[in-house]
Design an enzyme around this catalytic site. Sequence first.
Site, mmCIF file in Angstrom:
data_model
loop_
_atom_site.group_PDB
_atom_site.id
_atom_site.type_symbol
_atom_site.label_atom_id
_atom_site.label_comp_id
_atom_site.label_asym_id
_atom_site.label_seq_id
_atom_site.Cartn_x
_atom_site.Cartn_y
_atom_site.Cartn_z
ATOM 1 N N ASN A 105 0.852 -1.186 0.000
ATOM 2 C CA ASN A 105 0.000 0.000 0.000
ATOM 3 C C ASN A 105 0.891 1.241 0.000
ATOM 4 O OD1 ASN A 105 -2.049 2.003 0.596
ATOM 5 N ND2 ASN A 105 -3.305 0.308 1.379
ATOM 6 N N HIS A 133 -12.585 -3.726 0.198
ATOM 7 C CA HIS A 133 -12.173 -3.196 -1.102
ATOM 8 C C HIS A 133 -13.308 -3.268 -2.117
ATOM 9 C CE1 HIS A 133 -8.064 -3.595 0.488
ATOM 10 N NE2 HIS A 133 -7.696 -2.789 -0.488
ATOM 11 N N LYS A 137 -11.313 -6.125 -7.182
ATOM 12 C CA LYS A 137 -9.999 -6.558 -6.690
ATOM 13 C C LYS A 137 -9.893 -8.075 -6.824
ATOM 14 C CE LYS A 137 -6.846 -6.066 -2.753
ATOM 15 N NZ LYS A 137 -5.742 -5.627 -3.631
#
EC number: 1.17.1.8
Length: 257
Positions: A105, A133, A137
């Site tokens: 990240n 998310h 993803k």
Amino acid sequence: MTRIGVLGARGRVGSAVVAAVEADANHELVAAIDHGDDLQALVDNKAEVVVDFTVPDAVMGNLEFCINNGIHAVVGTTGWTEERFETVRGWLQESPETGVLVAPNFAISAVLTMKFAEIAAPFFESAEVVELHHPNKVDAPSGTAVHTAEGIARARKAAGLAEQPDATTQSLDGARGADVQGVPVHAVRMTGMVAHEQVIFGTKGQTLTLKQDSYDRESFVPGIMIGVDKIGDNPGLTIGLEKFLGLDGDVNGGAKA
């Protein structure tokens, strides 16, 4: 002025990086490459650093090309395994002056959350991670959540803590999440989400919740640009942005791979 190539340039993060580079007088965009484009443009245009936000199936080929041509790489593409890291280390042995940064990240708030989680971990009997998310993803749990859980596990082990208490003997498959070195990790995929994480700690009579939210992919850009500016001074493979932010102290034992 650093000459930058962006791989995945038409993707959501890649396009944000392209815009940031073009707006910055200290960086020059020399190649914006997407699926089907020729990587040779990086060499032809003398790229010094590549930012890769592509897909797991493409990233290894991209990195092999960059390393073979002495181009530093800052990578936010997901799907990493220890086997893949070992492969990259092997390539880098043949190009010892080249640096590769792979970070789960690049949002500075997320990096700080991971650090705070390591600091908090020794003080609580229980710890669990929840990541949330967008539904597009492809990997679960996220690399951020795995990295967070691994840091918690290291800190718990260093503090001599016992296994987490959990009397569960009957459950539906997946109900207790994925086990990452003894830390349960839960993944949510939901329309309207971008990238979010909660780390929940508990001990007798109290809990602590760390919460991080990225509402827009532009949240990753400041961290990416820090990586771009510092990767040239850090040859070899570095996992995580912590080192470049000065956060690789005693708690996690350093982020250098």
